[in-house]
Motif scaffolding. Structure first.
Motif, mmCIF file in Angstrom:
data_model
loop_
_atom_site.group_PDB
_atom_site.id
_atom_site.type_symbol
_atom_site.label_atom_id
_atom_site.label_comp_id
_atom_site.label_asym_id
_atom_site.label_seq_id
_atom_site.Cartn_x
_atom_site.Cartn_y
_atom_site.Cartn_z
ATOM 1 N N GLY B 16 0.773 -1.238 0.000
ATOM 2 C CA GLY B 16 0.000 0.000 0.000
ATOM 3 C C GLY B 16 0.800 1.281 0.000
ATOM 4 N N LEU B 19 1.606 3.774 -5.640
ATOM 5 C CA LEU B 19 0.422 4.054 -6.431
ATOM 6 C C LEU B 19 0.816 4.099 -7.886
ATOM 7 C CD1 LEU B 19 -1.378 6.948 -4.612
ATOM 8 C CD2 LEU B 19 -1.844 4.515 -4.500
ATOM 9 N N TRP B 26 -5.628 9.007 -11.480
ATOM 10 C CA TRP B 26 -6.679 9.239 -10.510
ATOM 11 C C TRP B 26 -7.991 9.463 -11.249
ATOM 12 C CZ3 TRP B 26 -5.774 10.118 -5.093
ATOM 13 C CH2 TRP B 26 -4.431 10.053 -4.725
ATOM 14 N N ARG B 130 -8.753 1.013 -4.036
ATOM 15 C CA ARG B 130 -9.291 1.778 -2.923
ATOM 16 C C ARG B 130 -10.305 2.814 -3.439
ATOM 17 N NH1 ARG B 130 -7.343 3.517 2.249
ATOM 18 N NH2 ARG B 130 -6.854 1.348 2.511
ATOM 19 N N TYR B 151 -13.451 8.869 -5.937
ATOM 20 C CA TYR B 151 -12.292 8.540 -6.764
ATOM 21 C C TYR B 151 -11.764 7.177 -6.356
ATOM 22 C CZ TYR B 151 -9.794 10.439 -2.705
ATOM 23 O OH TYR B 151 -9.345 10.702 -1.439
ATOM 24 N N ILE B 153 -8.314 4.742 -6.126
ATOM 25 C CA ILE B 153 -6.851 4.660 -6.115
ATOM 26 C C ILE B 153 -6.463 3.210 -6.402
ATOM 27 C CG2 ILE B 153 -4.779 4.959 -4.691
ATOM 28 C CD1 ILE B 153 -6.417 6.915 -2.952
ATOM 29 N N GLY B 191 -13.927 6.572 7.261
ATOM 30 C CA GLY B 191 -12.544 6.858 7.614
ATOM 31 C C GLY B 191 -12.343 7.087 9.096
#
Lengths: 381, 381
Positions: B16, B19, B26, B130, B151, B153, B191
């Protein structure tokens, strides 16, 4: 949200939807893992940069403060060190870096000094201040941030009640919604505590109520009203005057209790206590108090399918008004003779330090029917 | 976090922190209050734009998924509609706009199709996904967002256990830390549920443990291990096989329980139950399961000042290994004969739809010592 270029252009009738022009006014204090504590030399206040980073997993915390312009044209904060203390505690819990509270306050003071013309020339308006601290670790994992960003948002706000008078609110008290809990983080000003309340606020609106009265536990303990501390004023017996549990949200910054006029009893009480007090005609006023609204009377609680009318407005509300006057007199320095003002950079900006205020304040001798009983029960973390 | 330009450049040993190049990758789906539901015509997938907005108060939610490249070079998702369902539920609770789950999945499918070369050519690595959804209301107030940003990821990830084998973890079980509670939001992937766990994870490290075993209530009910579902395998009596309370975090997506090999009993159990099972030598294996680690054996629980050794590794761990094999066989389509593959855009990308999979899966007949008892107790909200 409108970005406003000129201090004279802002509209005081909307709360929190105007910012001072974002192109100029986002001060950024960024931190890298090289040090674990902010020092003045580490601080970067970059006035020309807008924060672009997002919190990775939601290590987001904030404070809410205001700067007030007194009749003497001086600009003051209200007990800002208490906000610094809470922000520091919250940063620790969020595993964000520790910082020097006095240094951050000095940064904030300088920022407001630069932007002092944005502090409304009004004794019913103020400059809202939102210090924000986010973890910006560039990882998708749930790990401690080695990168963090501290920034402060400013925006002028008008009176919460445009008429200048009290407009009472109604509260939905539904035990199925729990905001804070033993072992959790409700006593920290973490962003994640606030997002989930929007749904419950909508549920309150659907029931014809304006705010949420947060209950806790099987015995339906009363905790907070919206994001405000919750106060009851009544004739003496076992009725509680004020309740602010250790896992609740707000500092004990507000309240004449700390100014000398009132003493405040803080302890656990339940909806059953409130209903019994109402039935016996012992409850005179119920109100909330917080940074945004200052003081907000309550005229109705909807609980367990029934509406309970609160005689707050019928009783003046005498105590709520005195409470409001006491708070705003301090904030706008109308009781300036009681408190020393710490002037920093001369000119228009000065600050009131909570600790000095507390140490030197003149005691107001007045009949005080309330007993102080602060619970030390350790909940939260 | 490194942004990687070329699929061959990524390092599968870190989870993780990589990216796919943010300059290109994105995808942004932005929403304005004009409609309350996403439709395909409303969707904007902007591959050239990096999100710049931050959540206002922390209306941030996300999902965690993976795309797997099978030995046939086809790319598959694992029960993605269950993630879409949970994301939709979470968005409702966060007062973010509803969306068409199938449409979002189709967007995700197209995105992975474009980026299919980033899905590792390995049966022990995968592409982590994600999906993230944030409220971007430009207001400081705690109010429902009229602006939101969705969005996704993407980043390649290697095996959780680089050796390919099982590395057991130890758990700190301390009732003073409570992750989720009745009346709260622990059953949503918000979150704000994750940020506060970092502190507790650090507390576990200080006690020499690798993960947290989250307890709940005065009777110390066992809920989750880190961010994983918690499983116990043992000889039959009242010992519980799996516990996944309705207020917990994870979907019921993982688990051979749904594949036919195992039946899984889900019910409330306490640390006292676990300790009694250990004392009577009835507990054979304890392990967690989740998207990131797949399956993770537990060899020790530190509780109430004492270490309790778990004989997971001594017992194979037979069940944990079968569990892992069953899951990865589905994910990498080694049991492709059991399941229909829905091929969309031909070429290299196809997807496995959870509901079709469930409807058509071949039953594996095998001794199943476990009883299914799904609790319907309504906790959370």
């Amino acid at each position: 949200m409108a970005n406003i270029e000129n201090p004279s252009d802002f509209d005081l009738k909307v709360f929190g939807r105007q910012l001072i022009s974002a192109r100029r006014r986002w001060p950024i204090i960024s931190w890298r893992a090289a040090s674990t504590t902010f020092k003045s030399t580490d601080l970067q206040v970059e006035l020309n940069k807008q924060p672009k980073k997002k919190p990775a997993v939601s290590e987001l915390l904030f404070e809410g403060m205001k700067a007030y312009r007194g009749e003497d044209n001086q600009v003051r904060l209200f007990r800002p060190m208490m906000n610094m203390e809470r922000m520091h505690r919250t940063a620790h819990r969020a595993c964000l870096p520790a910082f020097d509270r006095a240094e951050l306050l000095e940064c904030l003071r300088r920022l407001i000094d630069i932007d002092r013309e944005w502090v409304p020339k009004s004794t019913t308006a103020s400059l809202y201040i939102r210090p924000t601290f986010i973890g910006t670790e560039p990882s998708l994992g749930v790990t401690k941030s080695n990168h963090a960003l501290l920034y402060i948002i400013l925006g002028p706000v008008g009176p919460y009640f445009p008429t200048g008078g009290f407009t009472p609110v109604s509260l939905l008290a539904d035990p199925k919604y729990v905001r804070a809990w033993t072992g959790g983080v409700g006593n920290y000003k973490l962003g994640g505590n606030y997002g989930p309340t929007i749904y419950v606020q909508n549920a309150a609106s659907k029931e014809g109520c304006q705010q949420v009265l947060w209950l806790y536990g099987n015995d339906h303990q009363v905790t907070e009203a919206g994001t405000m501390n919750f106060f009851i004023e009544g004739t003496c017996d076992s009725t509680i005057k004020r309740f602010n549990p250790p896992w609740s949200n707000e500092t004990k910054s507000a309240g004449p209790g700390a100014t000398g006029e009132f003493k405040v009893s803080e302890r656990t009480f339940t909806m059953a206590d409130v209903l019994k007090g109402l039935k016996d005609n012992r409850v005179k006023e119920i109100f909330g108090a917080g940074t945004a609204c200052v003081v907000c009377p309550v005229n109705r609680i909807f609980y367990d399918g029934e509406n309970y009318l609160i005689p707050t407005m019928e009783n003046g509300p005498d105590i709520a008004k005195r409470f409001l006057k006491e708070l705003t007199d301090i904030q706008f320095s109308r009781i300036i003779e009681h408190v020393p003002i710490i002037i920093y950079a001369a000119v228009h900006v000065c600050m009131l330090f909570a600790d000095r205020l507390f140490a030197k304040k003149k005691k107001v001798k007045e009949t005080c029917p309330f007993e102080i009983r602060v619970k030390s029960k350790s909940m939260g973390l």
